[in-house]
Each structure stands twice: as structure tokens, then as C-alpha cells.
Scaffold this motif. Structure first.
Motif, PDB file in Angstrom:
ATOM      1  N   THR A 117       0.638  -1.125  -0.050  1.00  0.00           N
ATOM      2  CA  THR A 117       0.127   0.081   0.096  1.00  0.00           C
ATOM      3  C   THR A 117       0.665   1.268  -0.168  1.00  0.00           C
ATOM      4  O   THR A 117       1.790   1.448   0.962  1.00  0.00           O
ATOM      5  CB  THR A 117      -0.889   0.136   1.210  1.00  0.00           C
ATOM      6  OG1 THR A 117      -1.717  -1.149   1.170  1.00  0.00           O
ATOM      7  CG2 THR A 117      -1.938   1.232   1.240  1.00  0.00           C
TER       8      THR A 117
ATOM      9  N   ASP B 245     -22.012  -5.756   6.116  1.00  0.00           N
ATOM     10  CA  ASP B 245     -21.056  -6.206   5.710  1.00  0.00           C
ATOM     11  C   ASP B 245     -20.090  -4.825   5.213  1.00  0.00           C
ATOM     12  O   ASP B 245     -18.999  -5.292   4.642  1.00  0.00           O
ATOM     13  CB  ASP B 245     -21.145  -6.883   4.268  1.00  0.00           C
ATOM     14  CG  ASP B 245     -19.743  -7.778   3.756  1.00  0.00           C
ATOM     15  OD1 ASP B 245     -18.908  -8.457   4.692  1.00  0.00           O
ATOM     16  OD2 ASP B 245     -19.636  -7.836   2.509  1.00  0.00           O
TER      17      ASP B 245
ATOM     18  N   GLN C  78     -17.166   0.097   8.143  1.00  0.00           N
ATOM     19  CA  GLN C  78     -15.590   0.194   8.050  1.00  0.00           C
ATOM     20  C   GLN C  78     -15.099   0.931   9.309  1.00  0.00           C
ATOM     21  O   GLN C  78     -14.168   1.057   9.702  1.00  0.00           O
ATOM     22  CB  GLN C  78     -15.158   1.030   6.777  1.00  0.00           C
ATOM     23  CG  GLN C  78     -15.357   0.484   5.523  1.00  0.00           C
ATOM     24  CD  GLN C  78     -14.802   1.122   4.294  1.00  0.00           C
ATOM     25  OE1 GLN C  78     -14.104   2.092   4.414  1.00  0.00           O
ATOM     26  NE2 GLN C  78     -15.370   0.747   3.213  1.00  0.00           N
TER      27      GLN C  78
ATOM     28  N   GLU D 146     -12.411  -4.763  -4.994  1.00  0.00           N
ATOM     29  CA  GLU D 146     -11.138  -5.051  -4.711  1.00  0.00           C
ATOM     30  C   GLU D 146     -10.747  -3.848  -3.797  1.00  0.00           C
ATOM     31  O   GLU D 146      -9.833  -4.065  -2.647  1.00  0.00           O
ATOM     32  CB  GLU D 146     -10.232  -5.351  -5.757  1.00  0.00           C
ATOM     33  CG  GLU D 146     -10.070  -6.568  -6.348  1.00  0.00           C
ATOM     34  CD  GLU D 146      -9.537  -6.790  -7.504  1.00  0.00           C
ATOM     35  OE1 GLU D 146      -9.351  -7.929  -7.894  1.00  0.00           O
ATOM     36  OE2 GLU D 146      -8.909  -5.800  -7.998  1.00  0.00           O
TER      37      GLU D 146
ATOM     38  N   ARG E   1     -12.501  -3.632  -0.131  1.00  0.00           N
ATOM     39  CA  ARG E   1     -12.075  -4.710   0.517  1.00  0.00           C
ATOM     40  C   ARG E   1     -10.588  -4.264   1.177  1.00  0.00           C
ATOM     41  O   ARG E   1     -10.343  -4.337   2.092  1.00  0.00           O
ATOM     42  CB  ARG E   1     -11.892  -6.075  -0.028  1.00  0.00           C
ATOM     43  CG  ARG E   1     -13.238  -6.730  -0.175  1.00  0.00           C
ATOM     44  CD  ARG E   1     -13.101  -8.096  -1.096  1.00  0.00           C
ATOM     45  NE  ARG E   1     -14.377  -8.742  -1.382  1.00  0.00           N
ATOM     46  CZ  ARG E   1     -14.625  -9.755  -2.017  1.00  0.00           C
ATOM     47  NH1 ARG E   1     -13.394 -10.333  -2.842  1.00  0.00           N
ATOM     48  NH2 ARG E   1     -15.655 -10.188  -2.322  1.00  0.00           N
ATOM     49  N   ARG E   2      -9.667  -3.635   0.329  1.00  0.00           N
ATOM     50  CA  ARG E   2      -8.357  -3.399   0.606  1.00  0.00           C
ATOM     51  C   ARG E   2      -8.396  -2.032   1.643  1.00  0.00           C
ATOM     52  O   ARG E   2      -7.816  -2.297   2.880  1.00  0.00           O
ATOM     53  CB  ARG E   2      -7.562  -2.783  -0.411  1.00  0.00           C
ATOM     54  CG  ARG E   2      -6.255  -2.171   0.040  1.00  0.00           C
ATOM     55  CD  ARG E   2      -5.503  -1.530  -1.227  1.00  0.00           C
ATOM     56  NE  ARG E   2      -6.318  -0.624  -2.195  1.00  0.00           N
ATOM     57  CZ  ARG E   2      -6.527   0.603  -1.752  1.00  0.00           C
ATOM     58  NH1 ARG E   2      -5.995   1.246  -0.809  1.00  0.00           N
ATOM     59  NH2 ARG E   2      -6.965   1.208  -2.459  1.00  0.00           N
TER      60      ARG E   2
ATOM     61  N   ARG F 282     -11.227  -1.570   3.608  1.00  0.00           N
ATOM     62  CA  ARG F 282     -11.690  -1.827   4.927  1.00  0.00           C
ATOM     63  C   ARG F 282     -10.581  -2.498   5.670  1.00  0.00           C
ATOM     64  O   ARG F 282     -10.633  -2.743   6.846  1.00  0.00           O
ATOM     65  CB  ARG F 282     -12.834  -2.648   4.695  1.00  0.00           C
ATOM     66  CG  ARG F 282     -13.726  -3.437   5.795  1.00  0.00           C
ATOM     67  CD  ARG F 282     -15.062  -3.804   5.304  1.00  0.00           C
ATOM     68  NE  ARG F 282     -14.800  -4.907   4.207  1.00  0.00           N
ATOM     69  CZ  ARG F 282     -15.852  -5.362   3.613  1.00  0.00           C
ATOM     70  NH1 ARG F 282     -17.052  -4.550   3.838  1.00  0.00           N
ATOM     71  NH2 ARG F 282     -15.879  -6.167   2.635  1.00  0.00           N
ATOM     72  N   SER F 283     -10.027  -3.231   5.099  1.00  0.00           N
ATOM     73  CA  SER F 283      -8.806  -4.291   5.631  1.00  0.00           C
ATOM     74  C   SER F 283      -7.775  -3.536   6.309  1.00  0.00           C
ATOM     75  O   SER F 283      -7.610  -3.867   7.301  1.00  0.00           O
ATOM     76  CB  SER F 283      -8.371  -5.264   4.635  1.00  0.00           C
ATOM     77  OG  SER F 283      -7.179  -5.992   5.070  1.00  0.00           O
ATOM     78  N   ILE F 284      -7.420  -2.373   5.757  1.00  0.00           N
ATOM     79  CA  ILE F 284      -6.581  -1.383   6.339  1.00  0.00           C
ATOM     80  C   ILE F 284      -6.997  -1.041   7.629  1.00  0.00           C
ATOM     81  O   ILE F 284      -6.608  -0.906   8.636  1.00  0.00           O
ATOM     82  CB  ILE F 284      -6.125  -0.181   5.402  1.00  0.00           C
ATOM     83  CG1 ILE F 284      -5.252  -1.126   4.195  1.00  0.00           C
ATOM     84  CG2 ILE F 284      -5.412   0.844   6.124  1.00  0.00           C
ATOM     85  CD1 ILE F 284      -4.992   0.215   3.110  1.00  0.00           C
TER      86      ILE F 284
ATOM     87  N   VAL G  79      -9.194  -2.296   9.800  1.00  0.00           N
ATOM     88  CA  VAL G  79      -9.472  -3.275  10.748  1.00  0.00           C
ATOM     89  C   VAL G  79      -7.784  -3.667  11.283  1.00  0.00           C
ATOM     90  O   VAL G  79      -7.794  -3.720  12.465  1.00  0.00           O
ATOM     91  CB  VAL G  79      -9.936  -4.633   9.890  1.00  0.00           C
ATOM     92  CG1 VAL G  79      -9.542  -5.754  11.073  1.00  0.00           C
ATOM     93  CG2 VAL G  79     -11.598  -4.694   9.666  1.00  0.00           C
ATOM     94  N   HIS G  80      -7.000  -3.526  10.234  1.00  0.00           N
ATOM     95  CA  HIS G  80      -5.581  -3.871  10.789  1.00  0.00           C
ATOM     96  C   HIS G  80      -5.062  -2.607  11.616  1.00  0.00           C
ATOM     97  O   HIS G  80      -4.508  -2.954  12.634  1.00  0.00           O
ATOM     98  CB  HIS G  80      -4.809  -3.858   9.746  1.00  0.00           C
ATOM     99  CG  HIS G  80      -4.954  -4.983   8.610  1.00  0.00           C
ATOM    100  ND1 HIS G  80      -4.403  -5.284   7.499  1.00  0.00           N
ATOM    101  CD2 HIS G  80      -5.684  -6.345   8.894  1.00  0.00           C
ATOM    102  CE1 HIS G  80      -4.755  -6.461   7.150  1.00  0.00           C
ATOM    103  NE2 HIS G  80      -5.630  -7.026   7.959  1.00  0.00           N
TER     104      HIS G  80
END
Length: 533
Positions: free
Chosen positions: A51, A95, A98, A254, A257-258, A260-262, A264-265
Motif C-alpha cells: 500500500t 458487511d 468500516q 477489491e 476490501r483493501r 476496509r482491511s486497512i 481493521v488492521h
């Protein structure tokens, strides 16, 4: 020959320095020209885990005006509630979430922190740069396979390696959302509103009005801040890190999802500090400062060779088989409940605010008072036993493995209750600490602190739960009142009557009241303990 060589070297050095200074001047002029443009920001490009990000800084005024809450991202618009600026969670939106809901009750404390505390500091925020074409599947920026032809970030490198440059933040085609730092954004926006209008509405968690305001005049009066200082806060700078909503080559799914994933991390990696760790680090809370000092210097608590540690520095609880005497969190609570009677101004003016650090003279006075308390505690017979016995034997209940004395003085909740009662007696009612401890020593020798799991104990049903067979925190306030009563600090008739009823209620288990002899009695037959002499 040597002189001419030295002269030549000196001349070359001067020329080099002169050239370097000219280069710096040219660079400064170029940067000034670029940075004058309001639609660009100087950033450094970073990359981690695939990223790309761009790190810079912006004024608080810019941050408040240009950055939006992540819940306002177009992909969430269907479930977006503009009143609360949160996403309404249902089967369709779960779903897509964020962000955790914004807690608007935190805005006022954050604003007061920024306005009143001179050494305030917010960590850098993480934001997402979005562009209008992202949510238009027919936009020219998407190819025939639904992949982005370009990123939503527009970066112009200024060096050959492409590490430093200008990021396009033009309002015409860029919208920015806080991915991490929503409450910081909320606080800064509130500060700007307060500076602009002179007042700020307080809110409840869901952003319903709380019927009260923060005003500039109140802040100026309570915290002695100058109006000019408050105005200058607008130009203070906060760190900011930009990532793109969509990368070149990504599909809409994609990208979503990226991002949202960031989020969460970021939140998973930022594990909150325990209460004990906060007590170790807190340099603003006078009670925490005093507690730390006593924990490392008092003979009863300090670390000594060939002796197990007496203080648990991280956890707020003490296990039955632990060799510690107490926890740092309990020491801080003891400090606050004891010294808070003498130094009430050490506490923050409002819940949620960071307290103002006391003057050093007061801190030293607090340390002396708290040390004197521990000097007296250390002389109690129960603690004297520690010279040849481990805490575990004194703490454990009789029914636990290897058995024990069930002594309440080895339970943090009891330590805090005793400290609070003594603070009230000493600093509110004028009792002498030496006189109090003469009574407590006698009470201790008679077993008053031990066997709290037996019906004969005053603390049965109060600090000990007979059903669950464990210590209970819920009885702490009643324990405080019982200590005050026993030590002669409660004389008002109605107060004494209420205390007797509360004790009878505490000893009533499943509608059956247990007397001090272990037999069932009527609630009115439960009396109060003898006043210590």
C-alpha cells in the motif's frame, strides 16, 4: 607552499558553502512557490505491505474543514444517517461497515483538552482520498474489465526517486475521509466551532443535544487561557497520512476490501493500554504519580533482593496464588480515594478530561501523606506477618487449594475501601492517623480482617460473595461506611440506621438473612459492629 595550499583549501570551502547556501535559497523559493497553491501539499511517499501512502501535515483548521467522517463514503450512502453521521447497521449494511460508531459525548472533553492543555498532542490521522468517478461504473476511469485506469491519488514527484513531492488535494475533484482518527476529527471540528462562535453544544453518544454548552468565556476563566492563544490553535499542525480509495488496476470490490482491511488492521494493532500501564506512564494525574513513587520506594512495596515482587504493574486483579500484595492500579485508586479528600482539585473538572498536573510542591506533600499512610499500614499485625510469610497464604480462602487465612487486607478492593475511609476521617473529619491505627491494630489482633469467607466476619456478604465464593467489588462503598462507623466517624442517627439496613441487606442471600453466628435471623436482628476504642 603550505600557506598557499591552506589558502586554496579555505577558498574552495567558502565557495562550496556559498554554493550550498544558494542551492538552499533556490530550493526554498521553489517550495514556497509550489506550496502557495492551496490545492497541493508537500508529502513523503511511503510503501508498506503493497500500500502506497503519502505523509504530510495540515493545519487543524484545514483538517476540520476538508476531512469528512468515513461513514459518509458514497458506497455507504444508502445506510448513512446524516443526523448522527454514523452508519445504521442492518442486514444489508453489516458487511460494508468500516468504522465503529462515533461517540459524540467525547467531543466536549476532546475540545477542552485541545483548548486548555498547553502540551496537547494528537497522533497522526489516516485518511482516504476519493474522487467522484469511483462510484460511477460507467466513468471513463474504469476499463472494460471494471479495473481502474488510474489511482484516486495524484502525486507529482520532486526528486529523481519519487519519494518526495506534491499531492493533489484540490476541492474540485478530491474528497477526503478519515479512516482512522474520527474522534480526533470530531474534537478538532468542535474546537473550530467553539473558536468561531464562542460556544459549542454538548452531545450525548448518539449526537442528541445535552442541553448544555462549552463557552470560550468559561474556558478562559477556568483554565486561564488567552483569547489570542485560542485563535492561534487554528494554525497548529497535525500529521496526516493519505491513501487512495482506488489503486490503478483495482476493481471497485477489491478497492473496497483493501480499504476496509486497512482499517481493521490499524485498530487490531493498536491494542489499548491496560489500566496498570496507564498508571505507569501517566505524568498528568497527581494520584498516579504519587502511587508510582510509593510503589518503588516504600519498604512494604519496593522490590528487594530475595523477595517476590509485591506490586503487579500491569493487571488490575490479583490471583489467589499470586505472591504480590497489590496492584499499581489499586495503589492509584487508594491514592485518589485517600488524597482526593485533601486535594480534590487534582481530579479533572469533568469526567473524560485529562487532569492538570499538580504543582511539584503539592505532589511532594501528597507523597509524604501517602507514605505516612503506608508506614502505618505496614505496622498492622497482618502485614507484619509478611516478614516471614508469603501473601498467598494470607490471601487464600480456607476452601482453596492449600487453604489460607482469607485476610481482606490482601485483596485490592479492601485496600481501596480502607484508604477511602481513612481519607474521609483524616482530611474531612479531622481524625489523627495515629489514633485511627491504634484502633485498627487492636481490631486486626482480634482477627477483624481475617476469615472474610465465614459468617462471623463483618465482611461476609459485603466484600465476600457467599454464593459465588469470591470477593465482590460491589460492596466496596458499604465497606467504606462500615470502616468510618467502626472508627467513630458516623454519629448521625439516620445515617447509622441506613447503614444497619444496608448491612442486613448485604447478608441476605436468596431471601435468607445470615447472622454473625452463622444462623438464619430476621433482617432487623442484624446489628452493627462495636465501635472501636
Amino acid at each position: 607552499m603550505t600557506d598557499s595550499t591552506n589558502e586554496l583549501n579555505s577558498q574552495l570551502a567558502n565557495e562550496y558553502l556559498e554554493r550550498e547556501n544558494k542551492d538552499k535559497q533556490v530550493l526554498a523559493l521553489l517550495l514556497e512557490r509550489f506550496l502557495e497553491k492551496k490545492d497541493q501539499i508537500l508529502v513523503q511517499k511511503t510503501e508498506m505491505g503493497g500500500t502506497e501512502a503519502y505523509v504530510g501535515s495540515v493545519t487543524l483548521e484545514w483538517f476540520a474543514g476538508r476531512v469528512h467522517f468515513a461513514s459518509g463514503l458514497p458506497l455507504l450512502q444508502k445506510k448513512y444517517n446524516p443526523e448522527t453521521e454514523n452508519i445504521e447497521i442492518d442486514a444489508d449494511s453489516i458487511d460494508e461497515i468500516q468504522q465503529r460508531p462515533v461517540d459524540w459525548s467525547r467531543q466536549a472533553p476532546l475540545v477542552q483538552y485541545l483548548a486548555a492543555r498547553k502540551n496537547h498532542k494528537f497522533p497522526a490521522v489516516l485518511v482516504v482520498i476519493n474522487q467522484p468517478w469511483v462510484d460511477n461504473p460507467k466513468a471513463a476511469e474504469w476499463d472494460s474489465q471494471g479495473r481502474a485506469k488510474k489511482a484516486t491519488t495524484d502525486f507529482i514527484p520532486l526528486d529523481k526517486d519519487g519519494k518526495v513531492g506534491l499531492l493533489n488535494i484540490s476541492e474540485d475533484n478530491v474528497t477526503i475521509y478519515a479512516l482512522d482518527g474520527q474522534h480526533r476529527l470530531m474534537g478538532v471540528q468542535g474546537l473550530m466551532e467553539l473558536i468561531k462562535s464562542g460556544k459549542l453544544q454538548r452531545y450525548k453518544k448518539d449526537k442528541t443535544a445535552d442541553d448544555s454548552f462549552i463557552t470560550l468565556s468559561d474556558l478562559i476563566e477556568k483554565y486561564q487561557v488567552e483569547p489570542a492563544y485560542l485563535q492561534n490553535l487554528r494554525q497548529e499542525k497535525i500529521g496526516i497520512e493519505f491513501i487512495c480509495a482506488v489503486n490503478t488496476g483495482e476493481t471497485h470490490t477489491e478497492a473496497k476490501r483493501r480499504v476496509r482491511s486497512i482499517f481493521v488492521h490499524v485498530n487490531l494493532m493498536a491494542a489499548p493500554l491496560t489500566k496498570g500501564q496507564l498508571a505507569q506512564l501517566n505524568e498528568d494525574d497527581g494520584f498516579a504519580i504519587v502511587a508510582r513513587k510509593i510503589a518503588v520506594t516504600h519498604p512494604l512495596l519496593e522490590q528487594k533482593p530475595n523477595r517476590n515482587p509485591r506490586v503487579n504493574w500491569n493487571s488490575a486483579t490479583v490471583a489467589a496464588n499470586s505472591t504480590v500484595l497489590t496492584t499499581l492500579q489499586a495503589l492509584q485508586d487508594m491514592s485518589e480515594r485517600y488524597l482526593g479528600q485533601k486535594f480534590p482539585h487534582w481530579k479533572p473538572l469533568e469526567k473524560g478530561l485529562i487532569p492538570m498536573r499538580p504543582e511539584n510542591e503539592e505532589i511532594q506533600e501528597g507523597i509524604a501523606d501517602f507514605r505516612l499512610l503506608f508506614d502505618n499500614l505496614a505496622n498492622l499485625p497482618s502485614y507484619k506477618v509478611l516478614e516471614h510469610e508469603e501473601t498467598t497464604v494470607l490471601r487464600r480462602f480456607y476452601f482453596e487449594k492449600d487453604g489460607g487465612e482469607g485476610n481482606m487486607l490482601f485483596r485490592p478492593v479492601s485496600q481501596v475501601a480502607l484508604a477511602q475511609a481513612l481519607g474521609t476521617l483524616v482530611f474531612k473529619k479531622g481524625f489523627a492517623l495515629t489514633d485511627i491505627f491504634k484502633k485498627l491494630e487492636k481490631f486486626d489482633r482480634q482477627g477483624g480482617f481475617s476469615g472474610m469467607e465465614y459468617p462471623q466476619s463483618l465482611w461476609y456478604g459485603v466484600l465476600y460473595d457467599p454464593n459465588k465464593k469470591r470477593v465482590q467489588v460491589v460492596g466496596k462503598d458499604l465497606a467504606v461506611k462500615l470502616f468510618i462507623y467502626m472508627l467513630g466517624g458516623m454519629t448521625e442517627k439516620m445515617e447509622v440506621t441506613a447503614l444497619r439496613k444496608a448491612l442486613a441487606n448485604a447478608r441476605t442471600i436468596e431471601e435468607q438473612t445470615i447472622g454473625f453466628d452463622g444462623k438464619l435471623v430476621k433482617p432487623q436482628d442484624v446489628g452493627l459492629p462495636v465501635i472501636l476504642s
